[in-house]
Design an enzyme around this catalytic site. Sequence first.
Site, PDB file in Angstrom:
ATOM      1  N   LYS A   1      75.754 -29.571  -1.086  1.00 50.96           N
ATOM      2  CA  LYS A   1      76.294 -28.689  -0.041  1.00 50.96           C
ATOM      3  C   LYS A   1      75.563 -27.372  -0.109  1.00 50.96           C
ATOM      4  O   LYS A   1      75.093 -26.974  -1.178  1.00 50.96           O
ATOM      5  CB  LYS A   1      77.801 -28.432  -0.271  1.00 50.96           C
ATOM      6  CG  LYS A   1      78.553 -28.009   0.965  1.00 50.96           C
ATOM      7  CD  LYS A   1      79.005 -29.202   1.775  1.00 50.96           C
ATOM      8  CE  LYS A   1      79.609 -28.844   3.097  1.00 50.96           C
ATOM      9  NZ  LYS A   1      80.251 -30.027   3.725  1.00 50.96           N
TER      10      LYS A   1
ATOM     11  N   ASP B   1      78.070 -28.152   9.120  1.00 51.19           N
ATOM     12  CA  ASP B   1      79.443 -27.987   8.641  1.00 51.19           C
ATOM     13  C   ASP B   1      79.988 -26.808   9.449  1.00 51.19           C
ATOM     14  O   ASP B   1      79.461 -26.509  10.538  1.00 51.19           O
ATOM     15  CB  ASP B   1      79.479 -27.731   7.126  1.00 51.19           C
ATOM     16  CG  ASP B   1      80.886 -27.857   6.537  1.00 51.19           C
ATOM     17  OD1 ASP B   1      81.363 -28.982   6.354  1.00 51.19           O
ATOM     18  OD2 ASP B   1      81.533 -26.817   6.278  1.00 51.19           O
TER      19      ASP B   1
HETATM   20  P1  NDP Z   1      83.184 -25.769  13.345  1.00 54.66           P
HETATM   21  O1  NDP Z   1      82.516 -24.526  12.927  1.00 54.66           O
HETATM   22  O2  NDP Z   1      82.648 -26.530  14.498  1.00 54.66           O
HETATM   23  O3  NDP Z   1      84.718 -25.477  13.651  1.00 54.66           O
HETATM   24  C1  NDP Z   1      85.534 -24.911  12.691  1.00 54.66           C
HETATM   25  C2  NDP Z   1      86.900 -24.651  13.305  1.00 54.66           C
HETATM   26  O4  NDP Z   1      87.801 -24.246  12.280  1.00 54.66           O
HETATM   27  C3  NDP Z   1      86.885 -23.531  14.320  1.00 54.66           C
HETATM   28  O5  NDP Z   1      87.904 -23.733  15.253  1.00 54.66           O
HETATM   29  C4  NDP Z   1      87.157 -22.311  13.440  1.00 54.66           C
HETATM   30  O6  NDP Z   1      87.691 -21.207  14.133  1.00 54.66           O
HETATM   31  C5  NDP Z   1      88.180 -22.874  12.471  1.00 54.66           C
HETATM   32  N1  NDP Z   1      88.093 -22.167  11.198  1.00 54.66           N
HETATM   33  C6  NDP Z   1      86.995 -22.015  10.422  1.00 54.66           C
HETATM   34  N2  NDP Z   1      87.279 -21.291   9.346  1.00 54.66           N
HETATM   35  C7  NDP Z   1      88.573 -20.953   9.448  1.00 54.66           C
HETATM   36  C8  NDP Z   1      89.440 -20.208   8.640  1.00 54.66           C
HETATM   37  N3  NDP Z   1      89.025 -19.628   7.497  1.00 54.66           N
HETATM   38  N4  NDP Z   1      90.735 -20.093   9.050  1.00 54.66           N
HETATM   39  C9  NDP Z   1      91.157 -20.649  10.210  1.00 54.66           C
HETATM   40  N5  NDP Z   1      90.364 -21.370  11.022  1.00 54.66           N
HETATM   41  C10 NDP Z   1      89.092 -21.527  10.635  1.00 54.66           C
HETATM   42  O7  NDP Z   1      83.246 -26.688  12.043  1.00 54.66           O
HETATM   43  P2  NDP Z   1      83.565 -28.246  11.923  1.00 54.66           P
HETATM   44  O8  NDP Z   1      84.465 -28.678  13.015  1.00 54.66           O
HETATM   45  O9  NDP Z   1      82.272 -28.937  11.723  1.00 54.66           O
HETATM   46  O10 NDP Z   1      84.327 -28.300  10.527  1.00 54.66           O
HETATM   47  C11 NDP Z   1      85.748 -28.280  10.417  1.00 54.66           C
HETATM   48  C12 NDP Z   1      86.162 -28.846   9.073  1.00 54.66           C
HETATM   49  O11 NDP Z   1      85.714 -30.208   8.993  1.00 54.66           O
HETATM   50  C13 NDP Z   1      85.575 -28.147   7.840  1.00 54.66           C
HETATM   51  O12 NDP Z   1      86.527 -28.208   6.798  1.00 54.66           O
HETATM   52  C14 NDP Z   1      84.372 -29.018   7.498  1.00 54.66           C
HETATM   53  O13 NDP Z   1      84.025 -28.886   6.135  1.00 54.66           O
HETATM   54  C15 NDP Z   1      84.944 -30.386   7.795  1.00 54.66           C
HETATM   55  N6  NDP Z   1      83.978 -31.452   8.023  1.00 54.66           N
HETATM   56  C16 NDP Z   1      82.985 -31.341   8.961  1.00 54.66           C
HETATM   57  C17 NDP Z   1      82.119 -32.380   9.179  1.00 54.66           C
HETATM   58  C18 NDP Z   1      81.074 -32.336  10.236  1.00 54.66           C
HETATM   59  O14 NDP Z   1      80.415 -33.348  10.432  1.00 54.66           O
HETATM   60  N7  NDP Z   1      80.912 -31.232  10.972  1.00 54.66           N
HETATM   61  C19 NDP Z   1      82.182 -33.602   8.370  1.00 54.66           C
HETATM   62  C20 NDP Z   1      83.302 -33.654   7.465  1.00 54.66           C
HETATM   63  C21 NDP Z   1      84.138 -32.598   7.303  1.00 54.66           C
HETATM   64  P3  NDP Z   1      86.753 -19.997  14.605  1.00 54.66           P
HETATM   65  O15 NDP Z   1      86.045 -20.491  15.823  1.00 54.66           O
HETATM   66  O16 NDP Z   1      87.692 -18.876  14.863  1.00 54.66           O
HETATM   67  O17 NDP Z   1      85.827 -19.715  13.463  1.00 54.66           O
HETATM   68  O1  2IT Z   2      81.675 -32.372   4.855  1.00 57.77           O
HETATM   69  C1  2IT Z   2      80.886 -33.185   5.366  1.00 57.77           C
HETATM   70  O2  2IT Z   2      80.931 -34.391   5.087  1.00 57.77           O
HETATM   71  C2  2IT Z   2      79.890 -32.682   6.316  1.00 57.77           C
HETATM   72  N1  2IT Z   2      79.912 -31.509   6.648  1.00 57.77           N
HETATM   73  C3  2IT Z   2      78.838 -33.604   6.852  1.00 57.77           C
HETATM   74  C4  2IT Z   2      77.717 -33.782   5.861  1.00 57.77           C
HETATM   75  C5  2IT Z   2      76.519 -34.541   6.365  1.00 57.77           C
HETATM   76  O3  2IT Z   2      75.555 -34.598   5.608  1.00 57.77           O
HETATM   77  O4  2IT Z   2      76.540 -35.075   7.475  1.00 57.77           O
END
Ligand code: NDP
Ligand code: 2IT
Length: 444
Positions: free
Chosen positions: A124, A164
């Site tokens: 990461k 992420d």
């Molecule tokens: P994005 O940046 O696209 O979206 C994040 C969302 O969460 C936004 O709505 C953001 O709000 C909100 N957010 C972020 N930080 C905070 C915080 N500290 N408190 C409250 N709200 C918060 O990220 P993703 O959708 O990609 O990721 C969301 C989650 O999913 C994370 O935990 C990530 O690790 C996990 N994840 C992502 C994957 C991926 O493929 N993208 C894969 C597996 C897990 P705002 O717009 O106000 O910042």
């Molecule tokens: O938390 C996760 O699994 C991710 N943000 C995606 C990682 C990846 O390599 O696609």
Amino acid sequence: MEVKKVLSDLKRRFPNEPEYHQAVEEVLMTIEEEYNKHPEFDKYNLIERLCIPDRVFTFRVTWVDDKGQVQTNMGYRIQHNNAIGPYKGGIRFHSSVNLSILKFLAFEQTFKNSLTTLPMGGGKGGSDFSPRGKSDMEVMRFCQAFVTELWRHIGPQTDVPAGDIGVGGREVGYMYGMYKKMALENTGTFTGKGIEFGGSLVRPEATGYGNVYFLLEMLKTKGIDIKDKVVAVSGSGNVAQYTVKKLISLGAKVITMSDSNGYIYDPDGIDEEKLAFIFNLKNVQRGRIREYAEKYGCKYVEGARPWNEKCDIAMPSATQNEIDGDDARALLANGCFAVSEGANMPSTPDAIAEFLNAKILYAPGKAANAGGVSVSGLEMTQNSIKLSWSREEVDAKLQSIMKDIHSQCTLYGKQEDGYINYVKGANVAGFMKVAKAMMAQGIL
Ligand code: NDP
Ligand code: 2IT
């Protein structure tokens, strides 16, 4: 292994890293029994070698903002474990990013990637840079500066980053562009790339869709239909958006979404048209979720999370520790019977204990959100064979991987009374594969 001792040693060596300690403790508590059935593990001190990352890179990122001012941020890459394949995991850009958060994420990623059935180790990275409020040019300059340092540590067979929080298609595109310029190769060292330059179909959708596919598997064990179920989703980024999209297509009713400022509650449910508004609001306008409430005349609660709203199913998809013990108790008191985690470690230990005590369907992130990295793995395969698969092919593979992960969780998590402890199941299944690979490869 004595979990207490391992943890106290880690806390002493790595103080002030609470999220890392939290993630390690959750895993160790659940694998202890299985681990201790294998005395050879302790002989090889597997546990310390598994908890402490292989290496950590820390660097300063310097860039110039639109006003001509010189800005600095911190950059990191954690290469946690490569026993079963190249280091693999996302990059997070958020003001809260620090070593503890990235170490917890890299640790979790190692077990998650093991569950995917694909050959990927865990890593990461990220920065305390926040793309929010920055111009496209500022984001580009930052991404280029970040990769100017990172590029020498990554590669198609060594370490493959992706997105992420705060890193989506735009940021991956800028980082990949700079990577190629530095490394002079075109082998797909990032995943989540644009479709025109080696990206995989269904990668943007994969985490959200995968989480819903996992949820369907859990519901199947109880003979419950998703149709008309009321679902509370948090977040409004990549994972939340595609979670909601899939839920709507299956006839579920999604009543909440959120961002870091607050949440919206729409008792009529978010439909296709309203979701299109959110896609545009968040991905193009880069606005706030509050604007949804203004447009559709529904409730907006500033500075709060959606878990007090009555729902059947909760799908936290924003960030770590966003459901605490009180939130969990509120969900349960309102009749919530399933929680499937899109985010990484969104539930605190207190919340997890509540869900398990209540014996509801509870899927931890490392199982339920593994669809994202799974399709990243499929993107790596397509890059290697220099072919692109159709949307249907990738989606079918994603569905079969999520089913497989569910079976692995059941294998190790089913209790005598029939209850499936997905936390234990995911941790033990993920751990055993990494452990066997590490044992076979000697003391490194
Ligand atoms: P994005 O940046 O696209 O979206 C994040 C969302 O969460 C936004 O709505 C953001 O709000 C909100 N957010 C972020 N930080 C905070 C915080 N500290 N408190 C409250 N709200 C918060 O990220 P993703 O959708 O990609 O990721 C969301 C989650 O999913 C994370 O935990 C990530 O690790 C996990 N994840 C992502 C994957 C991926 O493929 N993208 C894969 C597996 C897990 P705002 O717009 O106000 O910042
Ligand atoms: O938390 C996760 O699994 C991710 N943000 C995606 C990682 C990846 O390599 O696609």
